[in-house]
Design an enzyme around this catalytic site. Sequence first.
Site, mmCIF file in Angstrom:
data_model
loop_
_atom_site.group_PDB
_atom_site.id
_atom_site.type_symbol
_atom_site.label_atom_id
_atom_site.label_comp_id
_atom_site.label_asym_id
_atom_site.label_seq_id
_atom_site.Cartn_x
_atom_site.Cartn_y
_atom_site.Cartn_z
ATOM 1 N N GLU A 214 0.853 -1.186 0.000
ATOM 2 C CA GLU A 214 0.000 0.000 0.000
ATOM 3 C C GLU A 214 0.891 1.239 0.000
ATOM 4 O OE1 GLU A 214 -2.327 -0.790 3.474
ATOM 5 O OE2 GLU A 214 -0.842 0.025 4.851
ATOM 6 N N HIS A 252 -4.050 2.876 7.544
ATOM 7 C CA HIS A 252 -2.890 2.506 8.347
ATOM 8 C C HIS A 252 -2.017 3.720 8.668
ATOM 9 C CE1 HIS A 252 -2.967 -1.958 6.945
ATOM 10 N NE2 HIS A 252 -3.731 -1.744 7.978
#
Length: 298
Positions: A214, A252
């Site tokens: 990511e 995150h």
Amino acid sequence: MSILVNKNSRVITQGMTGKTGQFHTRLCRDYGFGPECFVGGVNPKKAGQEWEGLPIFGTVKEARAKTGANVSVIYVPPAGAAAAIQEASDAGIELIVCITEGIPVMDMVKVRDHMKKTGSKSLLLGPNCPGIMTPGEINVGIMPAHIHRKGRIGVVSRSGTLTYEAVAQITALGLGQSTAIGIGGDPINGLKHIDVLKLFNDDPETDAVVMIGEIGGSDEETAAEWVKDHMKKPVVGFIAGVTAPAGKRMGHAGAIISGGTGTAEGKLAVMEACGIRTTRNPSEIGSLLQSVLSSKKE
């Protein structure tokens, strides 16, 4: 065959007597060889007691000495989770799996420095990760067991949800997984993509790997460069966050584009240049893997 955990692993739970720890320890113990693998828990305030037949110890050191545990899974709340990692490291636990989300970054910096200074040989998975699963044998963490199937595809992912997505697609294709690993999305964490890829590369029963990253950081690029020079098995990849705006954190704590680096497109470009087949659509991970495996046979 598998990497990091298997039916011979012996696991203790730090934070086993809390609601989350109890729930997931029960599920994991009911899976595969769980009844033999899960051997106890740690809670200084409840030492000497039992929970559903499992002994509770006051310290990780004592738990390891009494049970032979080589793996610890941590569900301790954020304020105490870093100390729990450090305790497991000091006790010589081989693999520490920290599920806890929201650990202060400075706490993790201190733990990382402590592990370096003490020469710790412990491997840390997480924090803020779903854990690790070797289908048919053992589940350590919070991964849903029913979507997994024993097979020969390795999965490594920074995203918990996308770990499950990839696993479900691989299972639907009838391929199955050798081991599935969520490494977590925090800025200071343990095992990186490159570390897990090295293990899969050396595993004779893993034929190919799905690597999911990511935005944020440069771990995926580092891993891709290693793949180009060393990986003997096909790798397919996906990067979450193609449409993420710069400077905005996406889910995150480590998923943030800063200074023009860490973008999904940048990571995908490096991965493709290093021979990793990628897709920009998460629903195509399985079909991409299947096409790569088919072309390899030809």
